[in-house]
Write a protein that holds these residues in place. Structure first.
Motif, PDB file in Angstrom:
ATOM      1  N   PHE A  74      20.126   0.839  12.060  1.00 10.88           N
ATOM      2  CA  PHE A  74      18.698   0.592  11.851  1.00 10.88           C
ATOM      3  C   PHE A  74      17.862   1.256  12.945  1.00 10.88           C
ATOM      4  N   LEU A  75      18.334   1.195  14.179  1.00 10.35           N
ATOM      5  CA  LEU A  75      17.609   1.856  15.265  1.00 10.35           C
ATOM      6  C   LEU A  75      17.565   3.364  15.057  1.00 10.35           C
TER       7      LEU A  75
ATOM      8  N   GLN B  17       6.699   1.393   0.805  1.00 11.40           N
ATOM      9  CA  GLN B  17       7.692   0.618   0.056  1.00 11.40           C
ATOM     10  C   GLN B  17       9.100   0.877   0.603  1.00 11.40           C
ATOM     11  N   TYR B  18       9.365   2.116   0.995  1.00 10.26           N
ATOM     12  CA  TYR B  18      10.656   2.436   1.609  1.00 10.26           C
ATOM     13  C   TYR B  18      10.850   1.617   2.888  1.00 10.26           C
ATOM     14  N   GLU B  19       9.805   1.523   3.696  1.00  7.88           N
ATOM     15  CA  GLU B  19       9.889   0.732   4.932  1.00  7.88           C
ATOM     16  C   GLU B  19      10.170  -0.734   4.628  1.00  7.88           C
ATOM     17  N   ARG B  20       9.553  -1.247   3.583  1.00  9.36           N
ATOM     18  CA  ARG B  20       9.762  -2.646   3.185  1.00  9.36           C
ATOM     19  C   ARG B  20      11.225  -2.868   2.799  1.00  9.36           C
ATOM     20  N   ILE B  21      11.795  -1.938   2.027  1.00  6.41           N
ATOM     21  CA  ILE B  21      13.187  -2.073   1.582  1.00  6.41           C
ATOM     22  C   ILE B  21      14.146  -1.961   2.770  1.00  6.41           C
ATOM     23  N   GLN B  22      13.910  -0.992   3.661  1.00  6.76           N
ATOM     24  CA  GLN B  22      14.765  -0.835   4.842  1.00  6.76           C
ATOM     25  C   GLN B  22      14.734  -2.093   5.706  1.00  6.76           C
TER      26      GLN B  22
ATOM     27  N   THR C 230      17.195  -6.246   8.340  1.00  7.69           N
ATOM     28  CA  THR C 230      16.757  -7.391   9.144  1.00  7.69           C
ATOM     29  C   THR C 230      16.685  -8.676   8.347  1.00  7.69           C
ATOM     30  N   ASP C 231      16.822  -8.566   7.018  1.00  3.93           N
ATOM     31  CA  ASP C 231      16.716  -9.720   6.118  1.00  3.93           C
ATOM     32  C   ASP C 231      15.329 -10.364   6.172  1.00  3.93           C
ATOM     33  N   ILE C 232      14.307  -9.557   6.485  1.00  2.41           N
ATOM     34  CA  ILE C 232      12.922 -10.028   6.471  1.00  2.41           C
ATOM     35  C   ILE C 232      12.298  -9.586   5.153  1.00  2.41           C
ATOM     36  N   SER C 233      11.848 -10.555   4.354  1.00  2.00           N
ATOM     37  CA  SER C 233      11.231 -10.241   3.063  1.00  2.00           C
ATOM     38  C   SER C 233       9.732 -10.051   3.238  1.00  2.00           C
ATOM     39  N   ILE C 234       9.213  -9.007   2.604  1.00  2.00           N
ATOM     40  CA  ILE C 234       7.783  -8.693   2.663  1.00  2.00           C
ATOM     41  C   ILE C 234       7.303  -8.468   1.236  1.00  2.00           C
ATOM     42  N   GLU C 235       6.157  -9.059   0.917  1.00  2.00           N
ATOM     43  CA  GLU C 235       5.570  -8.868  -0.409  1.00  2.00           C
ATOM     44  C   GLU C 235       5.206  -7.405  -0.602  1.00  2.00           C
ATOM     45  N   PRO C 236       5.581  -6.817  -1.741  1.00  2.00           N
ATOM     46  CA  PRO C 236       5.239  -5.408  -1.956  1.00  2.00           C
ATOM     47  C   PRO C 236       3.745  -5.204  -2.185  1.00  2.00           C
ATOM     48  N   ILE C 237       3.298  -4.010  -1.880  1.00  2.00           N
ATOM     49  CA  ILE C 237       1.920  -3.626  -2.181  1.00  2.00           C
ATOM     50  C   ILE C 237       1.950  -2.974  -3.557  1.00  2.00           C
ATOM     51  N   LEU C 238       1.148  -3.498  -4.464  1.00  2.00           N
ATOM     52  CA  LEU C 238       1.141  -2.969  -5.823  1.00  2.00           C
ATOM     53  C   LEU C 238       0.520  -1.586  -5.847  1.00  2.00           C
ATOM     54  N   PRO C 239       1.092  -0.681  -6.648  1.00  2.00           N
ATOM     55  CA  PRO C 239       0.513   0.664  -6.725  1.00  2.00           C
ATOM     56  C   PRO C 239      -0.824   0.625  -7.440  1.00  2.00           C
ATOM     57  N   ARG C 240      -1.705   1.526  -7.064  1.00  2.00           N
ATOM     58  CA  ARG C 240      -3.005   1.615  -7.719  1.00  2.00           C
ATOM     59  C   ARG C 240      -2.821   2.252  -9.081  1.00  2.00           C
TER      60      ARG C 240
ATOM     61  N   THR D 198       6.892  -3.912  10.835  1.00  2.00           N
ATOM     62  CA  THR D 198       6.676  -3.608   9.422  1.00  2.00           C
ATOM     63  C   THR D 198       5.800  -4.685   8.768  1.00  2.00           C
ATOM     64  N   ILE D 199       6.005  -5.938   9.134  1.00  2.00           N
ATOM     65  CA  ILE D 199       5.148  -7.018   8.614  1.00  2.00           C
ATOM     66  C   ILE D 199       3.696  -6.763   9.021  1.00  2.00           C
ATOM     67  N   SER D 200       3.488  -6.420  10.295  1.00  2.00           N
ATOM     68  CA  SER D 200       2.130  -6.135  10.783  1.00  2.00           C
ATOM     69  C   SER D 200       1.523  -4.953  10.037  1.00  2.00           C
ATOM     70  N   MET D 201       2.335  -3.938   9.765  1.00  2.00           N
ATOM     71  CA  MET D 201       1.857  -2.777   9.022  1.00  2.00           C
ATOM     72  C   MET D 201       1.365  -3.193   7.641  1.00  2.00           C
ATOM     73  N   PHE D 202       2.124  -4.016   6.947  1.00  2.00           N
ATOM     74  CA  PHE D 202       1.733  -4.440   5.603  1.00  2.00           C
ATOM     75  C   PHE D 202       0.445  -5.276   5.644  1.00  2.00           C
TER      76      PHE D 202
END
Length: 196
Positions: free
Chosen positions: A15-16, A62-67, A72-82, A187-191
């Motif tokens: 991951f690093l 979305q790639y960052e969310r999946i990685q 890290t097993d941290i779930s993040i709500e996806p951002i819906l595409p426009r 990544t959470i902060s980014m979202f």
């Protein structure tokens, strides 16, 4: 070290490295493509090109969310595409360029380059160096080994380096996973920032 702990340690190391690789890619891609698109706006080719570059942010985020979920097993709500409005291409390009979420995403993705550099340094210090240090007693007889400007050419020095490798391995077990979790929180902060 148990098999599960060794697998987790290897996963953290990957991951690093992925963080460095993806951060380097985002930085180079956006720096080059946005600069090129802005230069090309003189002949109006740059406007649709810039809009196309800005549309890539959704895919990369979305790639960052999946990685982050995988490592890290941290779930993040996806951002819906426009959804495409079906309007004129120039109006769509204008909306894409003026959408502040796209520019925020680029800012956060490019910033990941600096986090990636720190990740690479930590990966070398916490994961690669301990292994090299631990095998120093086996290698110093065949190779010239220099550590911090000092030549390691005796059993006493090589044993000291091996002990330092053991200490670094212990430090890695204490803070390795925490470092990965901190990057996951980035990544959470980014979202949150992109969603506004």
């Amino acid at each position: 070290m148990t098999k599960e702990a060794a697998q987790k340690s290897l996963q953290d190391f990957y991951f690093l490295l992925f963080t460095f690789g993806s951060g380097l890619f985002y930085f180079c891609f956006y720096l080059a493509s946005i600069t090129f698109a802005l230069v090309m706006t003189v002949i109006f080719v740059g406007i649709p090109l810039l809009a196309s570059v800005l549309r890539t942010t959704h895919t990369f985020v979305q790639y960052e969310r999946i990685q982050t979920k995988v490592y890290t097993d941290i779930s993040i709500e996806p951002i819906l595409p426009r959804t495409k409005s079906g309007e004129d291409k120039w109006i769509e390009a204008k909306e894409t360029i003026l959408n502040s979420n796209n520019w925020r995403a680029i800012f956060w993705l490019m910033q990941k380059f600096f986090i990636g550099v720190i990740s690479l340094i930590c990966a070398v210090i916490l994961y690669v160096a301990p292994l090299v240090f631990i095998v120093t007693p086996l290698l110093f007889q065949y190779l010239e080994i220099y550590l911090l400007g000092v030549t390691v050419n005796s059993w006493k020095e090589s044993i000291c380096v091996m002990i330092a490798g053991g200490i670094l391995s212990w430090i890695r077990t204490c803070i390795g996973n925490s470092l990965v979790q901190i990057i996951g929180k980035y990544t959470i902060s980014m979202f949150k920032a992109i969603k506004g």
